[in-house]
Design a protein around this motif. Structure first.
Motif, PDB file in Angstrom:
ATOM      1  N   GLN A 131       3.520   8.190 -18.921  1.00  0.00           N
ATOM      2  CA  GLN A 131       3.241   6.839 -18.418  1.00  0.00           C
ATOM      3  C   GLN A 131       4.503   6.176 -17.878  1.00  0.00           C
ATOM      4  O   GLN A 131       4.452   5.464 -16.877  1.00  0.00           O
ATOM      5  CB  GLN A 131       2.617   5.973 -19.514  1.00  0.00           C
ATOM      6  CG  GLN A 131       2.117   4.625 -18.985  1.00  0.00           C
ATOM      7  CD  GLN A 131       1.035   4.784 -17.940  1.00  0.00           C
ATOM      8  OE1 GLN A 131       0.033   5.468 -18.169  1.00  0.00           O
ATOM      9  NE2 GLN A 131       1.225   4.183 -16.768  1.00  0.00           N
ATOM     10  N   GLU A 167       5.032   7.657 -14.458  1.00  0.00           N
ATOM     11  CA  GLU A 167       4.046   7.101 -13.523  1.00  0.00           C
ATOM     12  C   GLU A 167       4.410   5.662 -13.151  1.00  0.00           C
ATOM     13  O   GLU A 167       4.313   5.268 -11.991  1.00  0.00           O
ATOM     14  CB  GLU A 167       2.641   7.149 -14.103  1.00  0.00           C
ATOM     15  CG  GLU A 167       1.608   6.620 -13.126  1.00  0.00           C
ATOM     16  CD  GLU A 167       0.183   6.739 -13.602  1.00  0.00           C
ATOM     17  OE1 GLU A 167      -0.670   6.031 -13.023  1.00  0.00           O
ATOM     18  OE2 GLU A 167      -0.100   7.527 -14.523  1.00  0.00           O
ATOM     19  N   ASP A 168       4.831   4.876 -14.111  1.00  0.00           N
ATOM     20  CA  ASP A 168       5.199   3.480 -13.838  1.00  0.00           C
ATOM     21  C   ASP A 168       6.352   3.392 -12.838  1.00  0.00           C
ATOM     22  O   ASP A 168       6.325   2.564 -11.921  1.00  0.00           O
ATOM     23  CB  ASP A 168       5.569   2.751 -15.126  1.00  0.00           C
ATOM     24  CG  ASP A 168       4.376   2.528 -16.047  1.00  0.00           C
ATOM     25  OD1 ASP A 168       3.217   2.678 -15.601  1.00  0.00           O
ATOM     26  OD2 ASP A 168       4.616   2.212 -17.235  1.00  0.00           O
ATOM     27  N   ARG A 217       5.018   4.378  -9.439  1.00  0.00           N
ATOM     28  CA  ARG A 217       4.097   3.358  -8.937  1.00  0.00           C
ATOM     29  C   ARG A 217       4.867   2.198  -8.295  1.00  0.00           C
ATOM     30  O   ARG A 217       4.376   1.570  -7.364  1.00  0.00           O
ATOM     31  CB  ARG A 217       3.221   2.865 -10.085  1.00  0.00           C
ATOM     32  CG  ARG A 217       2.142   1.959  -9.713  1.00  0.00           C
ATOM     33  CD  ARG A 217       0.871   2.503  -9.139  1.00  0.00           C
ATOM     34  NE  ARG A 217       0.283   3.626  -9.801  1.00  0.00           N
ATOM     35  CZ  ARG A 217      -0.393   4.569  -9.143  1.00  0.00           C
ATOM     36  NH1 ARG A 217      -0.547   4.511  -7.840  1.00  0.00           N
ATOM     37  NH2 ARG A 217      -0.927   5.577  -9.784  1.00  0.00           N
ATOM     38  N   GLU A 218       6.088   1.921  -8.763  1.00  0.00           N
ATOM     39  CA  GLU A 218       6.895   0.863  -8.154  1.00  0.00           C
ATOM     40  C   GLU A 218       7.204   1.171  -6.688  1.00  0.00           C
ATOM     41  O   GLU A 218       7.203   0.273  -5.846  1.00  0.00           O
ATOM     42  CB  GLU A 218       8.211   0.690  -8.914  1.00  0.00           C
ATOM     43  CG  GLU A 218       8.061   0.071 -10.274  1.00  0.00           C
ATOM     44  CD  GLU A 218       9.380  -0.014 -11.021  1.00  0.00           C
ATOM     45  OE1 GLU A 218      10.463   0.011 -10.375  1.00  0.00           O
ATOM     46  OE2 GLU A 218       9.340  -0.091 -12.264  1.00  0.00           O
ATOM     47  N   PRO A 220       2.974   2.225  -4.568  1.00  0.00           N
ATOM     48  CA  PRO A 220       1.922   1.459  -5.252  1.00  0.00           C
ATOM     49  C   PRO A 220       0.497   1.904  -4.931  1.00  0.00           C
ATOM     50  O   PRO A 220      -0.404   1.732  -5.759  1.00  0.00           O
ATOM     51  CB  PRO A 220       2.170   0.020  -4.795  1.00  0.00           C
ATOM     52  CG  PRO A 220       2.958   0.139  -3.539  1.00  0.00           C
ATOM     53  CD  PRO A 220       3.767   1.395  -3.673  1.00  0.00           C
ATOM     54  N   ASP A 221       0.284   2.475  -3.762  1.00  0.00           N
ATOM     55  CA  ASP A 221      -1.068   2.870  -3.365  1.00  0.00           C
ATOM     56  C   ASP A 221      -1.317   4.370  -3.490  1.00  0.00           C
ATOM     57  O   ASP A 221      -2.354   4.866  -3.070  1.00  0.00           O
ATOM     58  CB  ASP A 221      -1.338   2.424  -1.922  1.00  0.00           C
ATOM     59  CG  ASP A 221      -1.241   0.910  -1.778  1.00  0.00           C
ATOM     60  OD1 ASP A 221      -1.688   0.198  -2.696  1.00  0.00           O
ATOM     61  OD2 ASP A 221      -0.694   0.446  -0.758  1.00  0.00           O
ATOM     62  N   GLU A 250      -1.936   8.207  -5.028  1.00  0.00           N
ATOM     63  CA  GLU A 250      -2.626   8.916  -6.106  1.00  0.00           C
ATOM     64  C   GLU A 250      -1.514   9.611  -6.888  1.00  0.00           C
ATOM     65  O   GLU A 250      -0.766  10.413  -6.324  1.00  0.00           O
ATOM     66  CB  GLU A 250      -3.605   9.938  -5.537  1.00  0.00           C
ATOM     67  CG  GLU A 250      -4.250  10.790  -6.594  1.00  0.00           C
ATOM     68  CD  GLU A 250      -5.077  11.924  -6.019  1.00  0.00           C
ATOM     69  OE1 GLU A 250      -5.375  12.855  -6.794  1.00  0.00           O
ATOM     70  OE2 GLU A 250      -5.405  11.910  -4.821  1.00  0.00           O
ATOM     71  N   ILE A 251      -1.370   9.272  -8.153  1.00  0.00           N
ATOM     72  CA  ILE A 251      -0.294   9.823  -8.976  1.00  0.00           C
ATOM     73  C   ILE A 251      -0.887  10.405 -10.246  1.00  0.00           C
ATOM     74  O   ILE A 251      -1.661   9.744 -10.932  1.00  0.00           O
ATOM     75  CB  ILE A 251       0.739   8.737  -9.351  1.00  0.00           C
ATOM     76  CG1 ILE A 251       1.381   8.153  -8.092  1.00  0.00           C
ATOM     77  CG2 ILE A 251       1.807   9.308 -10.286  1.00  0.00           C
ATOM     78  CD1 ILE A 251       2.274   6.955  -8.346  1.00  0.00           C
ATOM     79  N   VAL A 306       2.020  13.544  -6.395  1.00  0.00           N
ATOM     80  CA  VAL A 306       2.050  12.255  -5.718  1.00  0.00           C
ATOM     81  C   VAL A 306       1.476  12.456  -4.314  1.00  0.00           C
ATOM     82  O   VAL A 306       2.013  13.239  -3.525  1.00  0.00           O
ATOM     83  CB  VAL A 306       3.481  11.683  -5.625  1.00  0.00           C
ATOM     84  CG1 VAL A 306       3.468  10.307  -4.971  1.00  0.00           C
ATOM     85  CG2 VAL A 306       4.128  11.620  -7.004  1.00  0.00           C
ATOM     86  N   ASP A 333       0.654  10.297  -1.043  1.00  0.00           N
ATOM     87  CA  ASP A 333       0.908   8.975  -0.489  1.00  0.00           C
ATOM     88  C   ASP A 333       1.013   9.028   1.031  1.00  0.00           C
ATOM     89  O   ASP A 333       1.556   9.990   1.589  1.00  0.00           O
ATOM     90  CB  ASP A 333       2.199   8.395  -1.079  1.00  0.00           C
ATOM     91  CG  ASP A 333       2.371   6.934  -0.752  1.00  0.00           C
ATOM     92  OD1 ASP A 333       1.601   6.120  -1.291  1.00  0.00           O
ATOM     93  OD2 ASP A 333       3.255   6.599   0.060  1.00  0.00           O
TER      94      ASP A 333
END
Length: 78
Positions: A6, A9-10, A13-14, A17-18, A20-21, A35, A37
């Protein structure tokens, strides 16, 4: 200190943001991530993976990095 899926992933994600992870791994040291994107479109695999490593903000740097190994799969959406 090992990193949990997690946390990885966090961080990703920064920057993506859009995207698929998906992050997997049990030991917190040897992990895998996928990832997908739109920002990867037109970039080769090395460029894509460099973007992911940059998003990890030094967590894989050298022998003192929190994350020892990350098997990466990167691509633009189909």
């Amino acid at each position: 200190m090992p990193m949990h899926a997690q946390q990885i992933e966090d961080l990703l994600r920064e920057t993506f943001p859009d995207a698929e992870i998906q992050v997997a791994g049990e030991d917190g040291v040897h992990m895998s991530a996928m990832v997908v994107d739109e920002s990867f479109r037109g970039k080769n695999r090395v460029q894509q993976q460099r973007a992911v490593y940059a998003a990890l903000k030094g967590k894989m740097d050298g022998s003192t990095g929190e994350l020892h190994a990350l098997a990466l799969t990167t691509k633009a959406p189909d």
